[in-house]
Design a protein around this motif. Structure first.
Motif, PDB file in Angstrom:
ATOM      1  N   GLY A 134       1.964 102.789  17.913  1.00  0.00           N
ATOM      2  CA  GLY A 134       0.622 102.522  18.414  1.00  0.00           C
ATOM      3  C   GLY A 134       0.636 101.757  19.716  1.00  0.00           C
ATOM      4  N   GLU A 135       0.894 100.481  19.651  1.00  0.00           N
ATOM      5  CA  GLU A 135       0.940  99.644  20.845  1.00  0.00           C
ATOM      6  C   GLU A 135       2.379  99.426  21.297  1.00  0.00           C
ATOM      7  OE1 GLU A 135      -1.108  96.039  20.048  1.00  0.00           O
ATOM      8  OE2 GLU A 135      -2.995  97.023  19.570  1.00  0.00           O
ATOM      9  N   GLY A 136       3.260 100.341  20.928  1.00  0.00           N
ATOM     10  CA  GLY A 136       4.677 100.183  21.224  1.00  0.00           C
ATOM     11  C   GLY A 136       4.990 100.331  22.700  1.00  0.00           C
ATOM     12  N   LEU A 137       6.066  99.686  23.105  1.00  0.00           N
ATOM     13  CA  LEU A 137       6.544  99.730  24.482  1.00  0.00           C
ATOM     14  C   LEU A 137       7.955 100.300  24.466  1.00  0.00           C
ATOM     15  CD1 LEU A 137       5.616  98.719  27.358  1.00  0.00           C
ATOM     16  CD2 LEU A 137       7.041  96.716  26.925  1.00  0.00           C
ATOM     17  N   SER A 138       8.212 101.331  25.278  1.00  0.00           N
ATOM     18  CA  SER A 138       9.550 101.929  25.351  1.00  0.00           C
ATOM     19  C   SER A 138      10.191 101.557  26.684  1.00  0.00           C
ATOM     20  CB  SER A 138       9.481 103.454  25.205  1.00  0.00           C
ATOM     21  OG  SER A 138       8.593 104.019  26.163  1.00  0.00           O
ATOM     22  N   GLU A 146      13.612 109.046  37.059  1.00  0.00           N
ATOM     23  CA  GLU A 146      13.650 110.135  36.071  1.00  0.00           C
ATOM     24  C   GLU A 146      13.431 109.613  34.662  1.00  0.00           C
ATOM     25  OE1 GLU A 146      16.616 113.419  34.029  1.00  0.00           O
ATOM     26  OE2 GLU A 146      17.206 112.549  35.962  1.00  0.00           O
ATOM     27  N   ALA A 147      14.048 108.467  34.342  1.00  0.00           N
ATOM     28  CA  ALA A 147      13.886 107.899  33.006  1.00  0.00           C
ATOM     29  C   ALA A 147      12.416 107.597  32.723  1.00  0.00           C
ATOM     30  CB  ALA A 147      14.730 106.637  32.875  1.00  0.00           C
ATOM     31  N   LEU A 148      11.725 107.046  33.714  1.00  0.00           N
ATOM     32  CA  LEU A 148      10.301 106.740  33.543  1.00  0.00           C
ATOM     33  C   LEU A 148       9.476 108.016  33.460  1.00  0.00           C
ATOM     34  CD1 LEU A 148      10.046 103.766  36.060  1.00  0.00           C
ATOM     35  CD2 LEU A 148       9.905 103.620  33.564  1.00  0.00           C
ATOM     36  N   ARG A 206      10.298 110.599  32.042  1.00  0.00           N
ATOM     37  CA  ARG A 206      10.502 111.146  30.699  1.00  0.00           C
ATOM     38  C   ARG A 206       9.686 110.398  29.647  1.00  0.00           C
ATOM     39  NH1 ARG A 206      14.282 114.962  30.018  1.00  0.00           N
ATOM     40  NH2 ARG A 206      15.488 115.519  31.879  1.00  0.00           N
ATOM     41  N   GLY A 207       8.806 109.507  30.074  1.00  0.00           N
ATOM     42  CA  GLY A 207       7.849 108.894  29.159  1.00  0.00           C
ATOM     43  C   GLY A 207       8.041 107.424  28.876  1.00  0.00           C
ATOM     44  N   LEU A 208       9.133 106.841  29.358  1.00  0.00           N
ATOM     45  CA  LEU A 208       9.370 105.420  29.113  1.00  0.00           C
ATOM     46  C   LEU A 208       8.332 104.567  29.838  1.00  0.00           C
ATOM     47  CD1 LEU A 208      13.251 105.426  29.524  1.00  0.00           C
ATOM     48  CD2 LEU A 208      11.997 105.082  27.383  1.00  0.00           C
ATOM     49  N   SER A 209       8.056 103.388  29.271  1.00  0.00           N
ATOM     50  CA  SER A 209       7.064 102.482  29.856  1.00  0.00           C
ATOM     51  C   SER A 209       7.651 101.669  30.998  1.00  0.00           C
ATOM     52  CB  SER A 209       6.526 101.524  28.782  1.00  0.00           C
ATOM     53  OG  SER A 209       6.091 102.204  27.635  1.00  0.00           O
ATOM     54  N   GLU A 210       8.921 101.265  30.850  1.00  0.00           N
ATOM     55  CA  GLU A 210       9.599 100.444  31.844  1.00  0.00           C
ATOM     56  C   GLU A 210      11.056 100.890  31.930  1.00  0.00           C
ATOM     57  OE1 GLU A 210       9.306  96.337  30.766  1.00  0.00           O
ATOM     58  OE2 GLU A 210       7.123  96.382  30.555  1.00  0.00           O
ATOM     59  N   ALA A 211      11.740 100.462  32.999  1.00  0.00           N
ATOM     60  CA  ALA A 211      13.160 100.778  33.153  1.00  0.00           C
ATOM     61  C   ALA A 211      13.893  99.570  33.711  1.00  0.00           C
ATOM     62  CB  ALA A 211      13.350 101.977  34.079  1.00  0.00           C
ATOM     63  N   VAL A 212      15.062  99.291  33.136  1.00  0.00           N
ATOM     64  CA  VAL A 212      15.872  98.143  33.546  1.00  0.00           C
ATOM     65  C   VAL A 212      17.297  98.618  33.828  1.00  0.00           C
ATOM     66  CG1 VAL A 212      16.795  95.888  32.897  1.00  0.00           C
ATOM     67  CG2 VAL A 212      14.482  96.546  32.177  1.00  0.00           C
ATOM     68  N   LEU A 213      17.837  98.208  34.972  1.00  0.00           N
ATOM     69  CA  LEU A 213      19.227  98.473  35.313  1.00  0.00           C
ATOM     70  C   LEU A 213      19.994  97.166  35.335  1.00  0.00           C
ATOM     71  CD1 LEU A 213      21.713  99.964  36.583  1.00  0.00           C
ATOM     72  CD2 LEU A 213      20.623  99.594  38.812  1.00  0.00           C
ATOM     73  N   ASP A 269       3.352 109.771  37.935  1.00  0.00           N
ATOM     74  CA  ASP A 269       3.005 108.585  37.144  1.00  0.00           C
ATOM     75  C   ASP A 269       4.174 107.607  37.072  1.00  0.00           C
ATOM     76  OD1 ASP A 269       0.490 109.553  36.723  1.00  0.00           O
ATOM     77  OD2 ASP A 269       0.883 110.289  34.689  1.00  0.00           O
ATOM     78  N   ALA A 270       5.408 108.124  37.129  1.00  0.00           N
ATOM     79  CA  ALA A 270       6.592 107.269  37.029  1.00  0.00           C
ATOM     80  C   ALA A 270       6.646 106.260  38.169  1.00  0.00           C
ATOM     81  CB  ALA A 270       7.853 108.126  37.015  1.00  0.00           C
ATOM     82  N   ARG A 271       6.084 106.616  39.326  1.00  0.00           N
ATOM     83  CA  ARG A 271       6.108 105.721  40.482  1.00  0.00           C
ATOM     84  C   ARG A 271       5.282 104.455  40.250  1.00  0.00           C
ATOM     85  NH1 ARG A 271       5.066 110.247  45.265  1.00  0.00           N
ATOM     86  NH2 ARG A 271       6.965 111.486  44.903  1.00  0.00           N
ATOM     87  N   LYS A 272       4.340 104.532  39.321  1.00  0.00           N
ATOM     88  CA  LYS A 272       3.452 103.401  39.058  1.00  0.00           C
ATOM     89  C   LYS A 272       4.000 102.475  37.961  1.00  0.00           C
ATOM     90  CE  LYS A 272      -0.338 106.634  39.943  1.00  0.00           C
ATOM     91  NZ  LYS A 272      -1.533 107.294  39.335  1.00  0.00           N
ATOM     92  N   LYS A 273       5.068 102.902  37.303  1.00  0.00           N
ATOM     93  CA  LYS A 273       5.605 102.122  36.190  1.00  0.00           C
ATOM     94  C   LYS A 273       6.615 101.088  36.687  1.00  0.00           C
ATOM     95  CE  LYS A 273       5.106 105.938  32.875  1.00  0.00           C
ATOM     96  NZ  LYS A 273       5.826 106.843  31.940  1.00  0.00           N
TER      97      LYS A 273
END
Length: 257
Positions: A54-58, A74-76, A78-85, A196-200
């Motif tokens: 529901g309110e989950g964050l990926s 690309e990772a974002l 694919r539907g992820l909310s955030e990305a960390v390297l 949309d990934a550019r905004k995440k």
């Protein structure tokens, strides 16, 4: 209840672009990087699990040199909310001990993680070590060979594919899971998802800032291709029955059937 799901993925060279010389020495100079095929399943599984909550964050998490930052878009997508390297600088991490420590430090930096989703192995090595080693460092339960999973309160319910049976298990959160490709069929991101990934949000954290011991326990000393000698037996007896009979006869001759 809000859950934070982390998908661990690897930025690898496309194996289709790797060539070999006559001595089977690999040439990777023309190989382009990509998210490991198997890790795409892990990303999709994490996104689906977060959506289920529901309110989950990926959150996508990868460890690599500065070039791996290219993977975040690309990772974002694919539907992820955030990305960390976790940025290792100029050096690539090839040791599973260091990798597990770096991923664990990255997960600690993200904070309040409920589930970490890995693939069973990456398309370049497929060592099947990442999830078990990571779980050991975190001191969390681990479930491997997963083909289906769901969240039930503070518990994860998972279906495991074993040799000749399926096993259903339940583990408390937080936990680590390793998924098989059968768990889903990820699609290529469309133009809308890419925009949309550019905004995440995406973040790069220096490995040096996470107090991780980077001395490897194992070192890659060389790479060599291998060649399989095939018998090149062609069975074409005409009818299907005759072909099957000829195939069985050939297998018996080899001691297989």
């Amino acid at each position: 209840m809000s859950q934070k799901i982390v998908a661990c993925y690897k930025w690898v060279l496309d194996e289709a672009d790797v060539s070999f010389d006559k001595d089977l020495n690999p040439d990777m100079s023309k190989a382009r990087p990509k998210i490991s095929e198997y890790d795409r399943n892990a990303i999709e599984a994490a996104v689906q699990l977060a959506d289920e909550a529901g309110e989950g964050l990926s959150v996508g998490l990868t460890v690599g040199d500065s070039g791996a930052a290219s993977s975040q878009k690309e990772a974002l997508a694919r539907g992820l909310s955030e990305a960390v390297l976790v940025d290792t600088g100029a050096e690539a991490v090839t040791d599973y001990v260091v990798l597990a420590d770096a991923l664990a430090a990255g997960i600690g930096n993200i904070g309040e993680v409920s589930v970490v989703v890995c693939s069973e192995g990456s398309s370049d090595q497929f060592g099947r070590q990442t999830a078990p080693r990571l779980a050991a460092v975190l001191d969390w339960p681990v479930v491997t060979a997963v083909t289906g999973m769901s969240l039930e309160g503070d518990t994860l319910r998972a279906v495991r594919k074993l040799e000749d049976v399926e096993e259903t298990v339940e583990v408390p959160l937080p936990c680590v899971v390793a998924v098989l490709p059968e768990i889903n069929s990820p699609e290529m991101p469309g133009m809308r998802a890419i925009l949309d990934a550019r905004k995440k949000p995406s973040e790069q954290v220096a490995l040096a800032d996470l107090a991780v011991e980077t001395d490897p326990a194992a070192e890659v000393t060389g790479l060599k291709g291998y060649q399989t000698e095939r018998k090149n037996i062609v069975i074409d007896e005409g009818s299907a029955e005759a072909n099957v009979a000829a195939l069985l006869a050939a297998l018996r001759k080899e001691g297989v059937a």
